[in-house]
Design an enzyme around this catalytic site. Sequence first.
Site, PDB file in Angstrom:
ATOM      1  N   ARG A   1     -31.949   4.010  29.244  1.00 40.43           N
ATOM      2  CA  ARG A   1     -32.323   2.689  28.746  1.00 40.43           C
ATOM      3  C   ARG A   1     -31.835   2.550  27.303  1.00 40.43           C
ATOM      4  NH1 ARG A   1     -35.571  -1.108  30.668  1.00 40.43           N
ATOM      5  NH2 ARG A   1     -36.504   0.300  32.185  1.00 40.43           N
TER       6      ARG A   1
ATOM      7  N   HIS B   1     -49.030   4.446  44.296  1.00 42.06           N
ATOM      8  CA  HIS B   1     -47.930   4.453  43.328  1.00 42.06           C
ATOM      9  C   HIS B   1     -48.262   5.393  42.170  1.00 42.06           C
ATOM     10  CE1 HIS B   1     -44.405   2.891  41.325  1.00 42.06           C
ATOM     11  NE2 HIS B   1     -45.122   2.567  40.273  1.00 42.06           N
TER      12      HIS B   1
ATOM     13  N   LYS C   1     -30.612   7.638  34.814  1.00 41.97           N
ATOM     14  CA  LYS C   1     -30.637   6.334  34.147  1.00 41.97           C
ATOM     15  C   LYS C   1     -30.858   6.541  32.661  1.00 41.97           C
ATOM     16  CE  LYS C   1     -32.711   3.600  37.836  1.00 41.97           C
ATOM     17  NZ  LYS C   1     -33.884   2.786  38.208  1.00 41.97           N
TER      18      LYS C   1
ATOM     19  N   THR D   1     -38.448  -6.178  44.071  1.00 45.28           N
ATOM     20  CA  THR D   1     -37.281  -7.068  44.021  1.00 45.28           C
ATOM     21  C   THR D   1     -36.033  -6.418  44.600  1.00 45.28           C
ATOM     22  OG1 THR D   1     -36.604  -6.349  41.817  1.00 45.28           O
ATOM     23  CG2 THR D   1     -38.193  -8.182  41.948  1.00 45.28           C
TER      24      THR D   1
ATOM     25  N   ASP E   1     -38.113   5.356  48.336  1.00 43.32           N
ATOM     26  CA  ASP E   1     -38.905   4.905  47.196  1.00 43.32           C
ATOM     27  C   ASP E   1     -40.284   4.558  47.713  1.00 43.32           C
ATOM     28  OD1 ASP E   1     -39.512   4.309  44.588  1.00 43.32           O
ATOM     29  OD2 ASP E   1     -38.020   2.733  44.365  1.00 43.32           O
TER      30      ASP E   1
END
Length: 191
Positions: free
Chosen positions: A80, A13, A78, A110, A105
């Site tokens: 925030r 990651h 995106k 989740t 991804d």
Amino acid sequence: CEAGTPTFLFDLHTDGIEFYFGDGHVTHHLYGAKVITAHIRELMQGAPFVLGATDAGRAKWVESLSRQLSVDPAFVYKRRDPATGEVALTGVNADVRGLSVVIYDDMIRTGSSLISAAKAYLEAGASSVHAVASHLVLPPGAYEKLRDSGLFESLSGTDSHPRSRVLEPPFGRVRSVAGLFADAIQISERR
């Protein structure tokens, strides 16, 4: 891990993780692009598609994979809200109208980011959405949430995490990384 023993890591990651082990270990970062691109080709069976990312943070990975697949990359913008911390999707950077989007991804936990991205691609005119990940972490309930959302044609990934076993055909598909590790170990032993 015993000092000097090779340590094999798969699709990290964060790239810096391989240096966490210190000088006493020989680490090998195995990239899953070969497994992932082969799976996507098989999944799409020659149909035109766009390779999408859940956000701009994964854009470089998706751009690299899209070049290998000879397709256009796409990602979701995106923003925030600094006051509330809420994330709002503001658009898609590519024309996906009438095309399937395969969202890649590195890790699905989740599934919330994946669901938001799928909605954005479908609202931008995508004809269908598939999801593919290197690591299917999927805590209890996540797979069912993705499957039952009605947003995805399929969910696929590798068997790098034990939770990949929850995937069920025909919606869920799992690809083995055993061959990738076996090849890397053989090369390591010859050195």
